[in-house]
Motif scaffolding. Structure first.
Motif, PDB file in Angstrom:
ATOM      1  N   VAL A 157      10.640  14.901-134.696  1.00  0.00           N
ATOM      2  CA  VAL A 157       9.460  15.367-134.424  1.00  0.00           C
ATOM      3  C   VAL A 157       8.356  14.037-134.447  1.00  0.00           C
ATOM      4  CG1 VAL A 157       9.700  17.501-135.244  1.00  0.00           C
ATOM      5  CG2 VAL A 157       8.826  15.622-136.918  1.00  0.00           C
ATOM      6  N   ARG A 158       7.225  14.132-133.802  1.00  0.00           N
ATOM      7  CA  ARG A 158       6.324  13.085-133.620  1.00  0.00           C
ATOM      8  C   ARG A 158       5.008  13.739-134.076  1.00  0.00           C
ATOM      9  NH1 ARG A 158       2.530  12.796-130.271  1.00  0.00           N
ATOM     10  NH2 ARG A 158       1.331  10.916-129.809  1.00  0.00           N
ATOM     11  N   ILE A 159       4.604  13.125-135.056  1.00  0.00           N
ATOM     12  CA  ILE A 159       3.496  13.652-135.773  1.00  0.00           C
ATOM     13  C   ILE A 159       2.340  12.617-135.506  1.00  0.00           C
ATOM     14  CG2 ILE A 159       2.184  14.081-137.934  1.00  0.00           C
ATOM     15  CD1 ILE A 159       5.040  14.608-139.075  1.00  0.00           C
ATOM     16  N   HIS A 160       1.192  13.064-135.056  1.00  0.00           N
ATOM     17  CA  HIS A 160      -0.163  12.168-134.857  1.00  0.00           C
ATOM     18  C   HIS A 160      -1.347  12.766-135.204  1.00  0.00           C
ATOM     19  CE1 HIS A 160      -2.512   9.354-132.438  1.00  0.00           C
ATOM     20  NE2 HIS A 160      -2.254   8.738-133.446  1.00  0.00           N
ATOM     21  N   GLY A 161      -2.212  12.422-136.018  1.00  0.00           N
ATOM     22  CA  GLY A 161      -3.146  13.304-136.395  1.00  0.00           C
ATOM     23  C   GLY A 161      -2.856  14.365-136.942  1.00  0.00           C
ATOM     24  N   ARG A 162      -3.408  15.576-136.388  1.00  0.00           N
ATOM     25  CA  ARG A 162      -2.976  17.076-136.799  1.00  0.00           C
ATOM     26  C   ARG A 162      -1.877  17.471-135.898  1.00  0.00           C
ATOM     27  NH1 ARG A 162      -6.448  19.814-140.257  1.00  0.00           N
ATOM     28  NH2 ARG A 162      -8.049  18.443-141.230  1.00  0.00           N
ATOM     29  N   SER A 163      -1.458  16.763-134.911  1.00  0.00           N
ATOM     30  CA  SER A 163      -0.449  17.002-133.944  1.00  0.00           C
ATOM     31  C   SER A 163       0.924  17.062-134.258  1.00  0.00           C
ATOM     32  CB  SER A 163      -0.878  16.695-132.759  1.00  0.00           C
ATOM     33  OG  SER A 163       0.102  17.081-131.584  1.00  0.00           O
ATOM     34  N   LEU A 164       1.869  17.884-134.334  1.00  0.00           N
ATOM     35  CA  LEU A 164       3.116  17.973-134.459  1.00  0.00           C
ATOM     36  C   LEU A 164       3.977  18.205-133.190  1.00  0.00           C
ATOM     37  CD1 LEU A 164       5.369  18.421-137.497  1.00  0.00           C
ATOM     38  CD2 LEU A 164       5.924  19.731-135.369  1.00  0.00           C
ATOM     39  N   ALA A 165       4.753  17.442-132.480  1.00  0.00           N
ATOM     40  CA  ALA A 165       5.721  17.926-131.483  1.00  0.00           C
ATOM     41  C   ALA A 165       7.051  17.344-131.623  1.00  0.00           C
ATOM     42  CB  ALA A 165       5.199  17.242-130.348  1.00  0.00           C
ATOM     43  N   LEU A 166       7.789  18.127-131.195  1.00  0.00           N
ATOM     44  CA  LEU A 166       9.302  17.917-131.056  1.00  0.00           C
ATOM     45  C   LEU A 166       9.507  16.564-130.099  1.00  0.00           C
ATOM     46  CD1 LEU A 166      11.292  21.107-130.192  1.00  0.00           C
ATOM     47  CD2 LEU A 166      10.987  19.999-132.304  1.00  0.00           C
ATOM     48  N   ASP A 167      10.318  15.716-130.875  1.00  0.00           N
ATOM     49  CA  ASP A 167      10.512  14.306-130.197  1.00  0.00           C
ATOM     50  C   ASP A 167      12.266  14.356-129.638  1.00  0.00           C
ATOM     51  OD1 ASP A 167       9.857  11.730-129.476  1.00  0.00           O
ATOM     52  OD2 ASP A 167      10.326  10.733-131.360  1.00  0.00           O
ATOM     53  N   LEU A 168      12.590  15.210-128.838  1.00  0.00           N
ATOM     54  CA  LEU A 168      13.910  14.988-128.491  1.00  0.00           C
ATOM     55  C   LEU A 168      14.098  13.898-127.414  1.00  0.00           C
ATOM     56  CD1 LEU A 168      14.093  19.122-128.306  1.00  0.00           C
ATOM     57  CD2 LEU A 168      14.860  17.543-130.055  1.00  0.00           C
ATOM     58  N   PRO A 169      15.390  13.655-127.314  1.00  0.00           N
ATOM     59  CA  PRO A 169      15.818  12.677-126.068  1.00  0.00           C
ATOM     60  C   PRO A 169      15.519  13.601-124.923  1.00  0.00           C
ATOM     61  CG  PRO A 169      17.366  12.841-127.706  1.00  0.00           C
ATOM     62  CD  PRO A 169      16.322  13.992-128.181  1.00  0.00           C
ATOM     63  N   ALA A 170      15.080  12.907-123.908  1.00  0.00           N
ATOM     64  CA  ALA A 170      14.594  13.288-122.604  1.00  0.00           C
ATOM     65  C   ALA A 170      15.841  14.319-122.031  1.00  0.00           C
ATOM     66  CB  ALA A 170      14.383  12.258-121.635  1.00  0.00           C
ATOM     67  N   ASP A 171      16.925  14.202-122.143  1.00  0.00           N
ATOM     68  CA  ASP A 171      18.045  15.026-121.627  1.00  0.00           C
ATOM     69  C   ASP A 171      18.320  16.039-122.669  1.00  0.00           C
ATOM     70  OD1 ASP A 171      19.192  13.370-123.487  1.00  0.00           O
ATOM     71  OD2 ASP A 171      21.085  13.255-122.481  1.00  0.00           O
ATOM     72  N   MET A 172      17.426  16.767-123.611  1.00  0.00           N
ATOM     73  CA  MET A 172      17.724  17.560-124.594  1.00  0.00           C
ATOM     74  C   MET A 172      16.786  18.667-124.485  1.00  0.00           C
ATOM     75  SD  MET A 172      19.584  18.953-127.192  1.00  0.00           S
ATOM     76  CE  MET A 172      20.735  17.706-127.320  1.00  0.00           C
ATOM     77  N   PRO A 173      16.924  19.570-123.843  1.00  0.00           N
ATOM     78  CA  PRO A 173      15.657  20.756-123.646  1.00  0.00           C
ATOM     79  C   PRO A 173      15.548  21.381-125.184  1.00  0.00           C
ATOM     80  CG  PRO A 173      17.403  21.269-122.222  1.00  0.00           C
ATOM     81  CD  PRO A 173      17.705  19.954-123.214  1.00  0.00           C
ATOM     82  N   PRO A 174      14.461  21.713-125.735  1.00  0.00           N
ATOM     83  CA  PRO A 174      14.411  22.325-127.067  1.00  0.00           C
ATOM     84  C   PRO A 174      15.449  23.475-127.205  1.00  0.00           C
ATOM     85  CG  PRO A 174      12.201  21.964-125.971  1.00  0.00           C
ATOM     86  CD  PRO A 174      13.010  21.569-124.889  1.00  0.00           C
ATOM     87  N   ALA A 175      15.498  24.512-126.399  1.00  0.00           N
ATOM     88  CA  ALA A 175      16.431  25.514-126.549  1.00  0.00           C
ATOM     89  C   ALA A 175      17.758  25.186-126.966  1.00  0.00           C
ATOM     90  CB  ALA A 175      16.348  26.365-124.949  1.00  0.00           C
ATOM     91  N   ARG A 176      18.213  23.899-126.022  1.00  0.00           N
ATOM     92  CA  ARG A 176      19.621  23.291-126.495  1.00  0.00           C
ATOM     93  C   ARG A 176      19.633  22.881-127.743  1.00  0.00           C
ATOM     94  NH1 ARG A 176      24.795  22.598-126.146  1.00  0.00           N
ATOM     95  NH2 ARG A 176      25.627  20.844-125.852  1.00  0.00           N
ATOM     96  N   ALA A 177      18.432  21.966-128.267  1.00  0.00           N
ATOM     97  CA  ALA A 177      18.511  21.631-129.734  1.00  0.00           C
ATOM     98  C   ALA A 177      18.560  22.714-130.723  1.00  0.00           C
ATOM     99  CB  ALA A 177      17.360  20.487-129.774  1.00  0.00           C
ATOM    100  N   VAL A 178      17.940  23.842-130.475  1.00  0.00           N
ATOM    101  CA  VAL A 178      18.005  25.067-131.380  1.00  0.00           C
ATOM    102  C   VAL A 178      19.221  25.563-131.239  1.00  0.00           C
ATOM    103  CG1 VAL A 178      16.958  27.517-131.773  1.00  0.00           C
ATOM    104  CG2 VAL A 178      15.468  25.494-131.240  1.00  0.00           C
ATOM    105  N   ALA A 179      19.839  25.919-130.224  1.00  0.00           N
ATOM    106  CA  ALA A 179      21.394  26.311-129.983  1.00  0.00           C
ATOM    107  C   ALA A 179      22.105  25.592-130.948  1.00  0.00           C
ATOM    108  CB  ALA A 179      21.701  26.417-128.495  1.00  0.00           C
ATOM    109  N   LEU A 180      22.065  24.340-130.782  1.00  0.00           N
ATOM    110  CA  LEU A 180      23.032  23.132-131.419  1.00  0.00           C
ATOM    111  C   LEU A 180      22.917  23.640-133.046  1.00  0.00           C
ATOM    112  CD1 LEU A 180      22.980  20.146-129.293  1.00  0.00           C
ATOM    113  CD2 LEU A 180      25.011  21.391-129.682  1.00  0.00           C
TER     114      LEU A 180
END
Length: 127
Positions: free
Chosen positions: A35-58
């Motif tokens: 993840v990437r946290i900046h201020g009050r923002s948290l976002a996934l920080d996945l490699p460009a070729d890794m869609p979030p759905a694939r990361a969750v499936a893995l």
């Protein structure tokens, strides 16, 4: 080590610096993710070729191989091999558990672990 890393993370968060880390269950997702946290923002920080759905499936596939699955509603399930193994020691072991029931199950599993360790440590014929 863990305390030191946690202190560094907290110091970065307090000062507002951008933090890149791996966290368990960010944004309610099963498994751990970068993840990437900046201020009050948290976002996934996945490699460009890794869609979030694939990361969750893995993560879900890896968890299932470890004997647990997490449903969309937060219910924790135990695939058949894990459930069968546990039921040999705890006949009423649940196939699924709601988050609110985890503390009780944890207590029962710790008791089972202690009982199995004592049985393993006992000399032959004294079990």
């Amino acid at each position: 080590m863990t305390g030191h890393v946690t202190a560094l993370l907290l110091a970065d968060l307090v000062t507002g610096r951008e933090v890149r880390a791996s966290l368990p269950g960010p944004l309610g997702l099963p498994g751990g993710h970068p993840v990437r946290i900046h201020g009050r923002s948290l976002a996934l920080d996945l490699p460009a070729d890794m869609p979030p759905a694939r990361a969750v499936a893995l993560n879900s596939a890896w968890a299932e191989r470890d004997g647990v699955s997490v449903g969309r509603n937060g219910e924790v399930g135990f695939p058949t091999p894990a459930s069968l193994a546990m039921r040999s020691e705890l006949p009423d072991f649940p196939g699924t558990v709601c988050a609110r029931d985890i503390p009780e199950l944890r207590s029962r599993l710790l008791d089972l672990r202690d009982r199995l360790r004592r049985a393993q440590a006992a000399p032959a014929g004294h079990r």
